[in-house]
Motif scaffolding. Sequence first.
Motif, PDB file in Angstrom:
ATOM      1  N   MET A 232       0.914  -1.150   0.040  1.00 21.49           N
ATOM      2  CA  MET A 232      -0.042  -0.089  -0.034  1.00 21.49           C
ATOM      3  C   MET A 232       1.011   1.074   0.087  1.00 21.49           C
ATOM      4  N   LEU A 233       1.739   1.464   0.854  1.00 18.28           N
ATOM      5  CA  LEU A 233       2.582   2.440   1.009  1.00 18.28           C
ATOM      6  C   LEU A 233       3.546   2.492  -0.016  1.00 18.28           C
ATOM      7  N   LYS A 234       3.858   1.512  -0.704  1.00 17.19           N
ATOM      8  CA  LYS A 234       4.880   1.353  -2.100  1.00 17.19           C
ATOM      9  C   LYS A 234       4.145   1.783  -3.359  1.00 17.19           C
ATOM     10  N   ASN A 235       2.942   1.385  -3.571  1.00 18.27           N
ATOM     11  CA  ASN A 235       2.230   1.332  -4.924  1.00 18.27           C
ATOM     12  C   ASN A 235       1.210   2.341  -4.923  1.00 18.27           C
ATOM     13  N   CYS A 236       0.631   2.642  -3.796  1.00 20.16           N
ATOM     14  CA  CYS A 236      -0.535   3.426  -4.002  1.00 20.16           C
ATOM     15  C   CYS A 236      -0.553   4.924  -3.472  1.00 20.16           C
ATOM     16  N   GLN A 237      -1.239   5.907  -3.898  1.00 23.17           N
ATOM     17  CA  GLN A 237      -1.393   7.091  -3.399  1.00 23.17           C
ATOM     18  C   GLN A 237      -2.151   7.225  -2.100  1.00 23.17           C
ATOM     19  N   ASP A 317     -15.106  -6.065   0.161  1.00 27.67           N
ATOM     20  CA  ASP A 317     -14.868  -6.130  -1.130  1.00 27.67           C
ATOM     21  C   ASP A 317     -13.804  -5.277  -1.246  1.00 27.67           C
ATOM     22  N   SER A 318     -12.380  -5.660  -1.665  1.00 27.51           N
ATOM     23  CA  SER A 318     -10.995  -4.978  -1.884  1.00 27.51           C
ATOM     24  C   SER A 318     -10.466  -4.796  -3.375  1.00 27.51           C
ATOM     25  N   SER A 319     -11.773  -4.404  -4.003  1.00 26.86           N
ATOM     26  CA  SER A 319     -11.379  -4.124  -5.663  1.00 26.86           C
ATOM     27  C   SER A 319     -10.523  -3.042  -5.648  1.00 26.86           C
ATOM     28  N   LYS A 320     -10.796  -2.019  -4.959  1.00 29.14           N
ATOM     29  CA  LYS A 320     -10.215  -0.676  -5.103  1.00 29.14           C
ATOM     30  C   LYS A 320      -8.606  -0.889  -4.720  1.00 29.14           C
ATOM     31  N   PHE A 321      -8.358  -1.594  -3.910  1.00 32.07           N
ATOM     32  CA  PHE A 321      -7.067  -2.008  -3.231  1.00 32.07           C
ATOM     33  C   PHE A 321      -6.256  -2.718  -4.406  1.00 32.07           C
ATOM     34  N   LYS A 323      -6.774  -3.187  -7.627  1.00 30.59           N
ATOM     35  CA  LYS A 323      -6.499  -2.514  -8.743  1.00 30.59           C
ATOM     36  C   LYS A 323      -5.477  -1.540  -8.685  1.00 30.59           C
ATOM     37  N   ALA A 324      -5.406  -0.810  -7.290  1.00 27.98           N
ATOM     38  CA  ALA A 324      -4.462   0.008  -7.071  1.00 27.98           C
ATOM     39  C   ALA A 324      -2.876  -0.365  -7.032  1.00 27.98           C
ATOM     40  N   SER A 325      -3.089  -1.565  -6.388  1.00 28.80           N
ATOM     41  CA  SER A 325      -1.621  -2.037  -5.827  1.00 28.80           C
ATOM     42  C   SER A 325      -1.141  -3.491  -6.570  1.00 28.80           C
ATOM     43  N   GLY A 326      -2.008  -4.216  -6.959  1.00 34.43           N
ATOM     44  CA  GLY A 326      -1.773  -5.650  -7.677  1.00 34.43           C
ATOM     45  C   GLY A 326      -1.970  -6.575  -6.722  1.00 34.43           C
ATOM     46  N   TRP A 327      -2.081  -6.179  -5.342  1.00 33.69           N
ATOM     47  CA  TRP A 327      -2.164  -7.356  -4.090  1.00 33.69           C
ATOM     48  C   TRP A 327      -3.194  -8.392  -4.447  1.00 33.69           C
ATOM     49  N   GLU A 328      -3.018  -9.450  -4.296  1.00 30.86           N
ATOM     50  CA  GLU A 328      -3.982 -10.607  -4.128  1.00 30.86           C
ATOM     51  C   GLU A 328      -3.397 -11.433  -2.643  1.00 30.86           C
ATOM     52  N   PRO A 329      -4.570 -12.048  -2.093  1.00 31.00           N
ATOM     53  CA  PRO A 329      -4.049 -12.831  -0.738  1.00 31.00           C
ATOM     54  C   PRO A 329      -3.781 -14.207  -1.605  1.00 31.00           C
ATOM     55  N   LYS A 330      -2.785 -15.037  -0.868  1.00 36.78           N
ATOM     56  CA  LYS A 330      -2.315 -16.150  -1.337  1.00 36.78           C
ATOM     57  C   LYS A 330      -2.808 -17.364  -0.576  1.00 36.78           C
ATOM     58  N   TYR A 331      -3.374 -16.912   0.702  1.00 32.00           N
ATOM     59  CA  TYR A 331      -3.915 -18.164   1.581  1.00 32.00           C
ATOM     60  C   TYR A 331      -5.451 -18.214   1.347  1.00 32.00           C
ATOM     61  N   SER A 332      -5.850 -19.436   1.129  1.00 27.03           N
ATOM     62  CA  SER A 332      -7.307 -19.745   1.256  1.00 27.03           C
ATOM     63  C   SER A 332      -7.931 -19.917   2.766  1.00 27.03           C
ATOM     64  N   PHE A 333      -8.945 -19.977   3.091  1.00 23.18           N
ATOM     65  CA  PHE A 333      -9.527 -20.346   4.330  1.00 23.18           C
ATOM     66  C   PHE A 333      -9.101 -21.564   4.860  1.00 23.18           C
ATOM     67  N   SER A 334      -9.128 -22.618   4.044  1.00 22.31           N
ATOM     68  CA  SER A 334      -8.932 -23.878   4.292  1.00 22.31           C
ATOM     69  C   SER A 334      -7.295 -23.890   4.755  1.00 22.31           C
ATOM     70  N   GLU A 335      -6.139 -23.521   3.849  1.00 19.67           N
ATOM     71  CA  GLU A 335      -4.942 -23.306   4.449  1.00 19.67           C
ATOM     72  C   GLU A 335      -4.508 -22.353   5.485  1.00 19.67           C
ATOM     73  N   LEU A 336      -5.579 -21.405   5.893  1.00 18.01           N
ATOM     74  CA  LEU A 336      -5.294 -20.788   6.923  1.00 18.01           C
ATOM     75  C   LEU A 336      -5.655 -21.744   8.311  1.00 18.01           C
ATOM     76  N   VAL A 337      -6.652 -22.284   7.949  1.00 14.99           N
ATOM     77  CA  VAL A 337      -7.198 -23.039   9.322  1.00 14.99           C
ATOM     78  C   VAL A 337      -6.229 -24.361   9.387  1.00 14.99           C
ATOM     79  N   TYR A 338      -5.765 -24.799   8.409  1.00 17.35           N
ATOM     80  CA  TYR A 338      -4.976 -25.789   8.264  1.00 17.35           C
ATOM     81  C   TYR A 338      -3.508 -25.710   9.125  1.00 17.35           C
ATOM     82  N   GLU A 339      -2.949 -24.408   8.870  1.00 12.01           N
ATOM     83  CA  GLU A 339      -1.825 -23.905   9.165  1.00 12.01           C
ATOM     84  C   GLU A 339      -1.967 -23.900  10.810  1.00 12.01           C
ATOM     85  N   MET A 340      -2.991 -23.080  11.243  1.00 13.73           N
ATOM     86  CA  MET A 340      -3.198 -22.930  12.702  1.00 13.73           C
ATOM     87  C   MET A 340      -3.305 -24.186  13.484  1.00 13.73           C
TER      88      MET A 340
END
Length: 346
Positions: A232-237, A317-321, A323-340
């Motif tokens: 956010m600090l690197k890519n966005c206004q 709904d993080s469409s705005k972010f 689009k502005a940053s190119g960010w996408e989450p890598k972890y699914s809900f199942s992967e998060l719970v599995y790791e925990m």
Amino acid sequence: MKTALIFGVTGQDGSYLSELLLKNDFRVIGVKRRSSSINTMRITNLLNHPNFEVVHGDVTDTSSVYSIISKYSPDHIYNLAAQSHVGVSFNEPEYTSQVDGIGTLRILEASKTLVPEVKFYQASTSELYGGLGGGSLNESTPFNPRSPYAAAKLYAYYLVKQYREGYGLMAYNGILFNHESPRRGENFVSRKITTELSNLLNGSVESIYLGNLNSVRDWGHAKDYVEAMMVMLKNCQPDDFVVSTGNCYSVRDFCKESFAITGNLIEFQGEGLQEIGRVVAHGESGITNKRIPIGQNVIKVSPKYFRPLDVPHLLGDSSKFKKASGWEPKYSFSELVYEMVENDVN
Ligand code: NAP
Ligand code: F7E
């Protein structure tokens, strides 16, 4: 080399963010408050890093905030410091306001005076919305805070906007939805479920007592979310951005998913205080060989964990972010719970 100053370095997000910034060639200064017991467990692995330094300070103490910012003249400031437990904020509303609300004001004032060119990240929250509507929430959705925590964070949110628009400070509100990890505090519902599941499998408890099972949250992984802060600090206004996965699940779903990972399948029956989660079958595989007897009531509801007001449904709904940053989450809900679950059970 740029310098990043993190208030709240000892927390879940502060620890992951420090690791990420160090990998990205930042010098990291972390502010740690005085504690009677060790509170650096999450950053132990970083304490000898040549570009990492921890200093004592407290966002309720104006002089410490000023002297740290003056000494290090940071390029970036991340304000992650907070009394971050929503339930606790009902019991400690004034303290929560001091840390989460006025604490933010102290950092903004010091930044405006001492480092006006700094980029400032504020840990805003999906709790601002109140979650009564049921739909997907974005930067245009009206706020409706439903706890002293959310009210303090709303005050801080508007201060950030005012310092950006009034004084030209490069200040960002990251409106982050719930994010969890093996480093999550044990009194948040996700980690409470995974630690208590481990206790159940060890036979040290028979049931897990929870509050509102109907709550729905858009749960992501903290690693993805600290990456969002950095990009956010690197890519966005300077602006306000929602950060979320776009998928949501109930507390009940979180329980079912966690138990299934251990090969113990549960179903819920009954309503309100009488609702129970019961083991109904055993899966063939699971991360452990331990099986809980079929028929054992493993989840029970206790009014102790109800809040005077709750936030029923949060979906972002993080469409705005994105689009502005190119960010996408890598972890699914199942992967998060599995790791925990894997972390706590093993
Ligand atoms: P956390 O694990 O509770 O960490 C909070 C940090 O703030 C800890 O390092 C804590 O220090 C520090 N702190 C508390 N009071 C302080 C004070 N008076 N002065 C200086 N530091 C103080 O929270 P988190 O999950 O990492 O969340 C980070 C930030 O994002 C918080 O502001 C939270 O409100 C916000 N947020 C979190 C989520 C989420 O789902 N995790 C979502 C949206 C927003 P100790 O270690 O000494 O307690
Ligand atoms: O509760 C319900 C509870 O405490 C989630 C913070 O990081 O995210 C977090 O706030 C839901 C609530 O997180 C228990 O009533 C049921 O509806 O894990 P939680 P939270 O309140 O959503 C936001 C985005 C932040 O900004 C906050 O800093 O689960 N619930 N039973 C329970 N919650 C807890 N803690 N314990 C229970 O036994």
